[in-house]
Design a protein around this motif. Structure first.
Motif, PDB file in Angstrom:
ATOM      1  N   GLU A 126       0.798  -1.218   0.000  1.00 35.44           N
ATOM      2  CA  GLU A 126       0.000   0.000   0.000  1.00 35.44           C
ATOM      3  C   GLU A 126       0.835   1.274   0.000  1.00 35.44           C
ATOM      4  OE1 GLU A 126      -2.544  -0.453   3.367  1.00 35.44           O
ATOM      5  OE2 GLU A 126      -3.624  -2.159   2.491  1.00 35.44           O
ATOM      6  N   ALA A 127       2.160   1.141   0.083  1.00 36.10           N
ATOM      7  CA  ALA A 127       3.021   2.326   0.103  1.00 36.10           C
ATOM      8  C   ALA A 127       2.943   3.062  -1.230  1.00 36.10           C
ATOM      9  CB  ALA A 127       4.463   1.919   0.373  1.00 36.10           C
ATOM     10  N   PRO A 128       2.929   4.393  -1.213  1.00 35.84           N
ATOM     11  CA  PRO A 128       2.948   5.150  -2.468  1.00 35.84           C
ATOM     12  C   PRO A 128       4.175   4.750  -3.282  1.00 35.84           C
ATOM     13  CG  PRO A 128       2.516   6.600  -0.605  1.00 35.84           C
ATOM     14  CD  PRO A 128       2.912   5.272  -0.034  1.00 35.84           C
ATOM     15  N   GLY A 129       3.968   4.263  -4.502  1.00 37.58           N
ATOM     16  CA  GLY A 129       5.077   3.734  -5.283  1.00 37.58           C
ATOM     17  C   GLY A 129       5.269   4.370  -6.632  1.00 37.58           C
ATOM     18  N   GLY A 130       4.686   5.524  -6.835  1.00 34.96           N
ATOM     19  CA  GLY A 130       4.743   6.130  -8.150  1.00 34.96           C
ATOM     20  C   GLY A 130       6.136   6.463  -8.637  1.00 34.96           C
ATOM     21  N   SER A 174      18.297   0.555  -6.189  1.00 33.50           N
ATOM     22  CA  SER A 174      16.945   0.944  -5.789  1.00 33.50           C
ATOM     23  C   SER A 174      16.903   2.452  -5.606  1.00 33.50           C
ATOM     24  CB  SER A 174      16.574   0.246  -4.477  1.00 33.50           C
ATOM     25  OG  SER A 174      15.258   0.559  -4.076  1.00 33.50           O
ATOM     26  N   GLY A 175      15.763   3.057  -6.004  1.00 33.02           N
ATOM     27  CA  GLY A 175      15.626   4.495  -5.806  1.00 33.02           C
ATOM     28  C   GLY A 175      14.555   5.100  -6.676  1.00 33.02           C
ATOM     29  N   ASP A 176      14.643   6.395  -6.868  1.00 38.72           N
ATOM     30  CA  ASP A 176      13.685   7.122  -7.683  1.00 38.72           C
ATOM     31  C   ASP A 176      13.786   6.660  -9.147  1.00 38.72           C
ATOM     32  OD1 ASP A 176      11.999   9.913  -7.512  1.00 38.72           O
ATOM     33  OD2 ASP A 176      12.985   9.675  -9.466  1.00 38.72           O
ATOM     34  N   LYS A 177      12.641   6.598  -9.840  1.00 43.71           N
ATOM     35  CA  LYS A 177      12.630   6.114 -11.220  1.00 43.71           C
ATOM     36  C   LYS A 177      13.552   6.928 -12.125  1.00 43.71           C
ATOM     37  CE  LYS A 177       8.066   3.916 -11.457  1.00 43.71           C
ATOM     38  NZ  LYS A 177       6.710   3.975 -12.042  1.00 43.71           N
ATOM     39  N   ALA A 178      13.579   8.255 -11.930  1.00 42.83           N
ATOM     40  CA  ALA A 178      14.436   9.091 -12.775  1.00 42.83           C
ATOM     41  C   ALA A 178      15.906   8.723 -12.594  1.00 42.83           C
ATOM     42  CB  ALA A 178      14.208  10.567 -12.445  1.00 42.83           C
ATOM     43  N   ALA A 179      16.301   8.431 -11.367  1.00 45.44           N
ATOM     44  CA  ALA A 179      17.681   8.041 -11.100  1.00 45.44           C
ATOM     45  C   ALA A 179      17.981   6.648 -11.652  1.00 45.44           C
ATOM     46  CB  ALA A 179      17.960   8.094  -9.602  1.00 45.44           C
ATOM     47  N   ILE A 180      17.030   5.745 -11.552  1.00 42.20           N
ATOM     48  CA  ILE A 180      17.188   4.400 -12.119  1.00 42.20           C
ATOM     49  C   ILE A 180      17.393   4.496 -13.627  1.00 42.20           C
ATOM     50  CG2 ILE A 180      15.985   2.230 -12.620  1.00 42.20           C
ATOM     51  CD1 ILE A 180      16.779   2.126  -9.793  1.00 42.20           C
ATOM     52  N   GLU A 181      16.596   5.330 -14.294  1.00 39.25           N
ATOM     53  CA  GLU A 181      16.715   5.491 -15.747  1.00 39.25           C
ATOM     54  C   GLU A 181      18.059   6.094 -16.131  1.00 39.25           C
ATOM     55  OE1 GLU A 181      13.286   7.804 -16.669  1.00 39.25           O
ATOM     56  OE2 GLU A 181      11.893   6.133 -16.349  1.00 39.25           O
ATOM     57  N   ALA A 182      18.510   7.075 -15.354  1.00 40.55           N
ATOM     58  CA  ALA A 182      19.820   7.662 -15.616  1.00 40.55           C
ATOM     59  C   ALA A 182      20.926   6.637 -15.415  1.00 40.55           C
ATOM     60  CB  ALA A 182      20.036   8.868 -14.700  1.00 40.55           C
ATOM     61  N   ALA A 183      20.804   5.825 -14.378  1.00 37.37           N
ATOM     62  CA  ALA A 183      21.795   4.782 -14.115  1.00 37.37           C
ATOM     63  C   ALA A 183      21.806   3.747 -15.236  1.00 37.37           C
ATOM     64  CB  ALA A 183      21.511   4.109 -12.781  1.00 37.37           C
ATOM     65  N   ALA A 184      20.629   3.374 -15.734  1.00 38.18           N
ATOM     66  CA  ALA A 184      20.546   2.378 -16.812  1.00 38.18           C
ATOM     67  C   ALA A 184      21.286   2.854 -18.055  1.00 38.18           C
ATOM     68  CB  ALA A 184      19.085   2.079 -17.137  1.00 38.18           C
ATOM     69  N   ALA A 185      21.178   4.163 -18.363  1.00 36.85           N
ATOM     70  CA  ALA A 185      21.887   4.708 -19.522  1.00 36.85           C
ATOM     71  C   ALA A 185      23.398   4.642 -19.306  1.00 36.85           C
ATOM     72  CB  ALA A 185      21.445   6.145 -19.764  1.00 36.85           C
ATOM     73  N   VAL A 199       8.731  -4.749  -9.430  1.00 35.29           N
ATOM     74  CA  VAL A 199       8.364  -4.398  -8.054  1.00 35.29           C
ATOM     75  C   VAL A 199       7.598  -3.085  -8.076  1.00 35.29           C
ATOM     76  CG1 VAL A 199      10.303  -5.624  -7.014  1.00 35.29           C
ATOM     77  CG2 VAL A 199      10.567  -3.232  -7.671  1.00 35.29           C
ATOM     78  N   SER A 200       6.867  -2.830  -6.997  1.00 36.31           N
ATOM     79  CA  SER A 200       5.988  -1.666  -6.944  1.00 36.31           C
ATOM     80  C   SER A 200       6.634  -0.454  -6.296  1.00 36.31           C
ATOM     81  CB  SER A 200       4.707  -2.019  -6.180  1.00 36.31           C
ATOM     82  OG  SER A 200       5.014  -2.414  -4.847  1.00 36.31           O
ATOM     83  N   ASN A 201       7.877  -0.615  -5.789  1.00 35.45           N
ATOM     84  CA  ASN A 201       8.487   0.498  -5.077  1.00 35.45           C
ATOM     85  C   ASN A 201      10.001   0.287  -4.986  1.00 35.45           C
ATOM     86  OD1 ASN A 201       8.699   2.858  -3.439  1.00 35.45           O
ATOM     87  ND2 ASN A 201       6.664   2.435  -2.619  1.00 35.45           N
ATOM     88  N   ALA A 202      10.664   1.276  -4.396  1.00 34.75           N
ATOM     89  CA  ALA A 202      12.121   1.218  -4.209  1.00 34.75           C
ATOM     90  C   ALA A 202      12.411   0.588  -2.851  1.00 34.75           C
ATOM     91  CB  ALA A 202      12.712   2.612  -4.305  1.00 34.75           C
ATOM     92  N   PHE A 203      12.312  -0.731  -2.782  1.00 33.82           N
ATOM     93  CA  PHE A 203      12.518  -1.437  -1.522  1.00 33.82           C
ATOM     94  C   PHE A 203      13.982  -1.325  -1.083  1.00 33.82           C
ATOM     95  CE2 PHE A 203       8.964  -4.160  -3.365  1.00 33.82           C
ATOM     96  CZ  PHE A 203       7.984  -3.358  -2.806  1.00 33.82           C
ATOM     97  N   HIS A 204      14.189  -1.424   0.226  1.00 28.92           N
ATOM     98  CA  HIS A 204      15.517  -1.306   0.837  1.00 28.92           C
ATOM     99  C   HIS A 204      16.194   0.015   0.446  1.00 28.92           C
ATOM    100  CE1 HIS A 204      15.423  -5.154   2.784  1.00 28.92           C
ATOM    101  NE2 HIS A 204      14.939  -5.674   1.675  1.00 28.92           N
ATOM    102  N   SER A 205      15.401   1.071   0.492  1.00 31.51           N
ATOM    103  CA  SER A 205      15.921   2.418   0.244  1.00 31.51           C
ATOM    104  C   SER A 205      15.210   3.392   1.171  1.00 31.51           C
ATOM    105  CB  SER A 205      15.695   2.820  -1.206  1.00 31.51           C
ATOM    106  OG  SER A 205      14.399   3.374  -1.396  1.00 31.51           O
TER     107      SER A 205
END
Length: 316
Positions: A126-130, A174-185, A199-205
């Motif tokens: 139920e945690a906000p995971g957007g 794990s982290g914010d989607k924008a940071a994940i996308e930057a890391a992937a590049a 996963v629905s959220n940035a677990f263990h962060s």
């Protein structure tokens, strides 16, 4: 290999190890295992046996059901196997599995472990995971991955960290989607590969701070105590802790902290473990044990124990 040939470490898996039918044969043969399922259903308010014995993949992946169900399965295997394992070096559980490790060690009542994992699963679902995400990083060294994480976090101004140190070849960020996308590049530029995790959220962060605060309230009332069987090696440090207050402090941090599984395996080996017995489906942690110890402990063995037949084979 018999688990009695060497002093074993006992490992408990977490999310991702679920499978249809898990724990059914044992629960139908053991009143103790069946009672664990009943307690898990009471704690979660969900028909867990129906979901995992008759349901589909989507239902089984729901963390609200998955966390108490997996705990019931792994603790059922522990109760069935404990007399066969001899002198245990220590327990460890990967993320969710740490709650089963606490119960097996005697630091926590089994019923409390089921209540806490039911609450944990609901809070995580139920945690906000957007804005939260996770990705596995392949084909890069840890140094490269940590450099990528630093660069991506700096470039975006967002939360990003290495969340799971699973083995020398398996790391999760794990982290914010924008940071994940930057890391992937950046990973792609370095000839590595980033695989988004479902996963629905940035677990263990730190992004899990809100649900973690609610879980901490329940943890503080759970009555942790010193281990009576063997110590637990904790995710947050990878090291053992036998003091109940210090163990509670570590568990209070678990949902927002990294999983230091490489250190956990190394410390269990250093303490004398030579057989690593995973109690749970799929054998994910047994494979990770092999990956972690192949260079440092060639005489170590990893054993996956997923059902009653595998429990019986421990003495073969």
């Amino acid at each position: 290999m018999s688990a009695r040939q060497n002093r074993p470490a006992v490992l408990f898996p977490g999310q991702g190890s679920q499978e249809k039918g898990m724990g059914r044969a044992l629960a139908e043969a053991s009143a103790e295992a069946a009672e664990l399922w009943a307690m898990a259903e009471k704690a979660s308010g969900l028909p867990l046996r129906e979901i995992y014995w008759e349901g589909d993949e989507a239902a089984m992946a729901d963390t609200r059901a998955l966390q108490p169900a997996m705990t019931a399965v792994t603790l059922g295997l522990w109760f069935a196997a404990r007399q066969r394992l001899g002198d245990i070096v220590g327990f460890a559980g990967h993320s969710l599995g740490e709650y089963a490790a606490l119960a097996a060690s005697g630091m926590l009542e089994a019923a409390k472990a089921l209540e806490l994992t039911s609450l944990r699963g609901r809070l995580m679902a139920e945690a906000p995971g957007g804005n939260g995400a996770m990705a596995a990083i392949l084909k890069l060294s840890l140094g490269d991955i940590e450099d990528v994480v630093r660069q991506a976090a700096l470039a975006t101004g967002k939360v990003l960290l290495v969340a799971n140190y699973n083995s020398p070849g398996q790391f999760v960020i794990s982290g914010d989607k924008a940071a994940i996308e930057a890391a992937a590049a950046l990973v792609k530029e370095r000839k590595g590969r980033a695989v988004a995790l479902p996963v629905s959220n940035a677990f263990h962060s730190p992004l899990m701070a809100e649900p973690a605060a609610e879980l901490v309230k329940a943890l503080d009332k759970a009555g942790l105590r010193a281990p009576t069987v063997a110590p637990v090696y904790f995710n947050v440090t990878g090291a053992l802790e036998t003091d109940a207050d210090k163990a509670l402090a570590l568990m209070r941090r678990q949902m927002t902290s990294q999983v230091r599984w490489i250190d956990t395996m190394a410390n269990l080996q250093a303490a004398g473990a030579r057989t690593f017995v995973e109690l749970g489906p799929k054998g994910v942690l047994a494979k990770l044990a092999t990956a972690n110890l192949k260079d440092t402990c060639p005489d170590c063995a990893a054993v996956g124990v997923a059902d009653a037949a595998a429990v019986a084979a421990l003495e073969a």
